[in-house]
Design an enzyme around this catalytic site. Structure first.
Site, PDB file in Angstrom:
ATOM      1  N   THR A   1      -3.627  -4.366  -8.000  1.00  0.00           N
ATOM      2  CA  THR A   1      -2.806  -3.816  -6.925  1.00  0.00           C
ATOM      3  C   THR A   1      -3.488  -3.964  -5.571  1.00  0.00           C
ATOM      4  O   THR A   1      -4.721  -4.034  -5.486  1.00  0.00           O
ATOM      5  CB  THR A   1      -2.540  -2.321  -7.193  1.00  0.00           C
ATOM      6  OG1 THR A   1      -1.893  -1.730  -6.069  1.00  0.00           O
ATOM      7  CG2 THR A   1      -3.842  -1.568  -7.438  1.00  0.00           C
ATOM      8  N   ASP A   2      -2.678  -3.967  -4.507  1.00  0.00           N
ATOM      9  CA  ASP A   2      -3.243  -3.994  -3.157  1.00  0.00           C
ATOM     10  C   ASP A   2      -3.865  -2.653  -2.767  1.00  0.00           C
ATOM     11  O   ASP A   2      -4.604  -2.565  -1.780  1.00  0.00           O
ATOM     12  CB  ASP A   2      -2.192  -4.390  -2.126  1.00  0.00           C
ATOM     13  CG  ASP A   2      -0.974  -3.467  -2.073  1.00  0.00           C
ATOM     14  OD1 ASP A   2      -0.896  -2.515  -2.871  1.00  0.00           O
ATOM     15  OD2 ASP A   2      -0.083  -3.723  -1.240  1.00  0.00           O
ATOM     16  N   GLU A   3      -3.590  -1.593  -3.550  1.00  0.00           N
ATOM     17  CA  GLU A   3      -4.099  -0.270  -3.184  1.00  0.00           C
ATOM     18  C   GLU A   3      -5.621  -0.183  -3.261  1.00  0.00           C
ATOM     19  O   GLU A   3      -6.226   0.744  -2.702  1.00  0.00           O
ATOM     20  CB  GLU A   3      -3.442   0.805  -4.046  1.00  0.00           C
ATOM     21  CG  GLU A   3      -1.937   0.880  -3.829  1.00  0.00           C
ATOM     22  CD  GLU A   3      -1.310   2.116  -4.434  1.00  0.00           C
ATOM     23  OE1 GLU A   3      -1.944   3.178  -4.412  1.00  0.00           O
ATOM     24  OE2 GLU A   3      -0.180   1.993  -4.931  1.00  0.00           O
TER      25      GLU A   3
ATOM     26  N   TYR B   1      -5.925   6.777  -8.784  1.00  0.00           N
ATOM     27  CA  TYR B   1      -5.309   5.557  -9.315  1.00  0.00           C
ATOM     28  C   TYR B   1      -5.983   4.313  -8.746  1.00  0.00           C
ATOM     29  O   TYR B   1      -6.441   3.437  -9.489  1.00  0.00           O
ATOM     30  CB  TYR B   1      -3.812   5.538  -9.003  1.00  0.00           C
ATOM     31  CG  TYR B   1      -3.215   4.146  -9.107  1.00  0.00           C
ATOM     32  CD1 TYR B   1      -3.241   3.454 -10.324  1.00  0.00           C
ATOM     33  CD2 TYR B   1      -2.655   3.515  -8.007  1.00  0.00           C
ATOM     34  CE1 TYR B   1      -2.725   2.178 -10.428  1.00  0.00           C
ATOM     35  CE2 TYR B   1      -2.134   2.245  -8.105  1.00  0.00           C
ATOM     36  CZ  TYR B   1      -2.167   1.572  -9.315  1.00  0.00           C
ATOM     37  OH  TYR B   1      -1.668   0.299  -9.409  1.00  0.00           O
TER      38      TYR B   1
ATOM     39  N   LYS C   1      -8.268   1.305 -10.567  1.00  0.00           N
ATOM     40  CA  LYS C   1      -7.941  -0.125 -10.548  1.00  0.00           C
ATOM     41  C   LYS C   1      -9.047  -0.931  -9.872  1.00  0.00           C
ATOM     42  O   LYS C   1      -9.357  -2.055 -10.295  1.00  0.00           O
ATOM     43  CB  LYS C   1      -6.602  -0.356  -9.836  1.00  0.00           C
ATOM     44  CG  LYS C   1      -5.396   0.113 -10.627  1.00  0.00           C
ATOM     45  CD  LYS C   1      -5.232  -0.596 -11.962  1.00  0.00           C
ATOM     46  CE  LYS C   1      -4.825  -2.051 -11.796  1.00  0.00           C
ATOM     47  NZ  LYS C   1      -4.539  -2.700 -13.112  1.00  0.00           N
TER      48      LYS C   1
END
Length: 352
Positions: free
Chosen positions: A132-134, A158, A162
């Site tokens: 993810t870009d997060e 989260y 990741k």
């Protein structure tokens, strides 16, 4: 054949469906069927010999070893993850277990399996990690979009889990030579999206005449990627991505959350008008979540430059397809809105 983890979830199930719509290469699909895993997503594959579903946990090393030995996949495409920021705030332990321990277990199983391959089979094997870009943190309004070289600055349990999994994948490549590729995507939307996330939540709440909860001032900006475009980007990287490299997959569609909600309302006004009035009357601003990142944006020039990939959908075409899908699949929506889902909505929104 390929082994897909998390292939009954939102993005994973779309990937499996798209893969088998374009190829006869079989898929073994490993999914624990937690709250967001749904075999109804794969109903059109019932009886299809190309699709083998296995209910199981990626943390179960013996099971993963058995699947690799029995089916001898040429690639592992790893979607399985806990993915909801709000849930990670309420209960981070599950995110550490699945996203960190689960990825570690898969990497070790893949390393042992790959180490036993010979010749062309060994050279062709890939471990594709979907992220993810997060992991990159939050952008200021004037900052350039996230590139693959951005430092990691995760801000939620989260995104931290990741980020940890991304680092493990990178380390297993550099330390052990495991042939990996990683993709970091922006916010996905489209069919089979569990209605805890923004777009499907707005659709199902609006149709039910319920409040449309918008966090804070609604000005959080995200880059929105239609899920089928994400799937085509993954296929491109799996087929031609350079080993050890990361590729950002984005939709070139930055939108503020409140604008997304208003667009959904306008589409519903057109496609399923409510006699009580415009759906926008239901917009309700609620207390923001802790540590809410202000802006994400993806620079997807690397995947376009190296692999020729660009999204096929604009936001306007993708969101219309998405809203129409939810209108056409009311039974699916009703089935996923179980008691557990209702309990979660109450837990997350009641105090706001």
């Amino acid at each position: 054949m390929i082994l897909v983890t998390g292939g009954a979830g939102f993005i994973g199930s779309n990937f499996v469906l798209d893969w088998l719509a374009q190829s006869d290469e079989p898929v073994v699909n490993l999914d624990a069927l937690t709250y967001a895993g749904n075999l109804a997503n794969l109903a059109t594959l019932a009886g299809d010999a190309r699709h083998t579903f296995v209910k199981g946990d990626i943390c179960d090393r013996a099971l993963v070893d058995s699947l690799l030995a029995t089916h001898r996949p040429r690639a592992i495409v790893h979607f399985a993850a806990e993915s909801h920021v709000d849930r990670s705030i309420h209960g981070p332990g599950a995110f550490m277990k699945t996203n960190v321990d689960g990825t570690f277990t898969l990497l070790e199983a893949a390393r042992a399996y790959w180490g036993g391959l010979q010749g062309d089979e060994k050279a062709a094997f890939r471990f594709h990690h979907v992220s993810t870009d997060e992991v990159y943190g939050s952008l200021k309004p004037s900052d350039p979009p996230f590139a693959e070289t951005n430092p990691y600055e995760p801000n939620s349990p989260y995104s931290a889990s990741k980020a940890a999994s991304d680092h493990l994948v990178r380390a297993w490549h550099h330390t052990y030579g495991l042939p990996v590729v990683t993709t970091n995507c922006s916010n996905n939307y489209g069919p089979y999206h569990f209605p805890e996330k923004l777009i499907p939540l707005m659709i199902v709440n609006a149709l039910a005449g319920k409040p449309l909860p918008v966090y804070g001032d609604g000005q959080q900006i995200r880059d929105w990627l239609y899920v089928k475009d994400h799937c085509s980007g993954i296929r491109a990287v799996l087929a031609g991505g350079r080993l050890g490299e990361t590729y950002n997959i984005g939709g070139w569609n930055e939108q503020a959350n409140i604008d997304i909600v208003k667009i959904v309302c306008a589409l519903l006004d057109e496609l399923r008008p409510d006699p009580a009035g415009p759906y926008s009357r239901l917009i309700t601003y609620v207390t923001d979540r802790p540590g809410h990142d202000r802006r994400y944006a993806i620079d997807a020039r690397k995947i376009e430059r190296e692999l020729g990939w660009r999204p096929a959908e604009t936001f306007e075409t993708g969101i219309r397809k998405t809203v129409q899908w939810y209108l056409d699949n009311a039974d699916w929506v009703a089935n996923v809105q179980s008691g557990a889902y209702k309990d979660w909505v109450s837990t997350n929104y009641q105090a706001r």
